[in-house]
Design a protein around this motif. Structure first.
Motif: not given
Length: 207
Positions: A131-149
């Motif tokens: 999982w990637m947990v963050g407070d910006f959509l940039t965190d979400v995008e980074a997590g998704q590009r790495a294959g994480c939830r």
């Protein structure tokens, strides 16, 4: 050999309370209520990894020794609550910086997934179960590009975002997100379909 899943945590506004370019150790204060679910995640076998954009380095607002002192303090705060980070990964770059060697394009500044990919290699992590947990959509995008939830927390989680990446989980506070991830971690972490959106309207206590 079975690799571990991880919970990747953004720092400012996620693991710690939001501050505008924190520069001193005492500027880092843990978000309310994060310690118990972080311990639960470690007990479930998850690695805990900090991944943080720190453009203040490129902007000349603080130097690497000052950042290291902040992270020594952060580790001490977590240790006092029985929590150890498996790694801290920092992107020091920004194209608008004033420090020439840091004012360059890079593969690590979120939303690029470079910090997560590097941690995956160095720590032996299964990114598809992480999982990637963050407070910006940039965190979400980074997590998704790495294959994480992904989990989006804070004010951004309470706003509708018709464009951009869609997190798997939206909650007002980091502690809530970690509790939900820990609840799911009670069983063996499993591979997942991306973009499953789970909403909650419950708010965390004010800081």
């Amino acid at each position: 050999m079975t690799t571990r899943a991880a919970v990747f945590l953004d720092r400012d506004g996620t693991l710690t309370e939001p501050r505008h370019y924190p520069r001193r150790p005492e500027d880092l204060v843990l978000q309310p209520g994060v310690a118990p679910p972080l311990r639960a995640l470690r007990d479930a076998g998850y690695a805990l990894v900090l991944v943080t954009n720190q453009s203040g380095l490129a902007r000349g607002l603080f130097d690497r020794p000052a950042l290291d002192a902040m992270h020594v303090h952060l580790r001490a705060l977590l240790t006092a609550s029985g929590i150890a980070l498996d790694g801290i990964y920092v992107c020091p770059h920004h194209l608008d910086g004033t420090v020439p060697e840091l004012s360059v394009p890079c593969e690590c500044r979120k939303p690029a997934p470079g910090m997560l990919l590097r941690a995956g290699r160095e720590l032996g992590l299964d990114l598809n179960r992480s999982w990637m947990v963050g407070d910006f959509l940039t965190d979400v995008e980074a997590g998704q590009r790495a294959g994480c939830r992904t989990a989006l927390v804070g004010d951004a989680a309470l706003r509708e975002t018709p464009e951009g990446p869609r997190p798997d989980l939206r909650v007002a506070g980091t502690a809530q997100a970690l509790r939900e991830i820990a609840r799911r971690a009670a069983g063996p972490p499993a591979a997942h379909p991306h973009h499953q959106l789970i909403r909650t309207t419950r708010r965390s206590p004010p800081c």
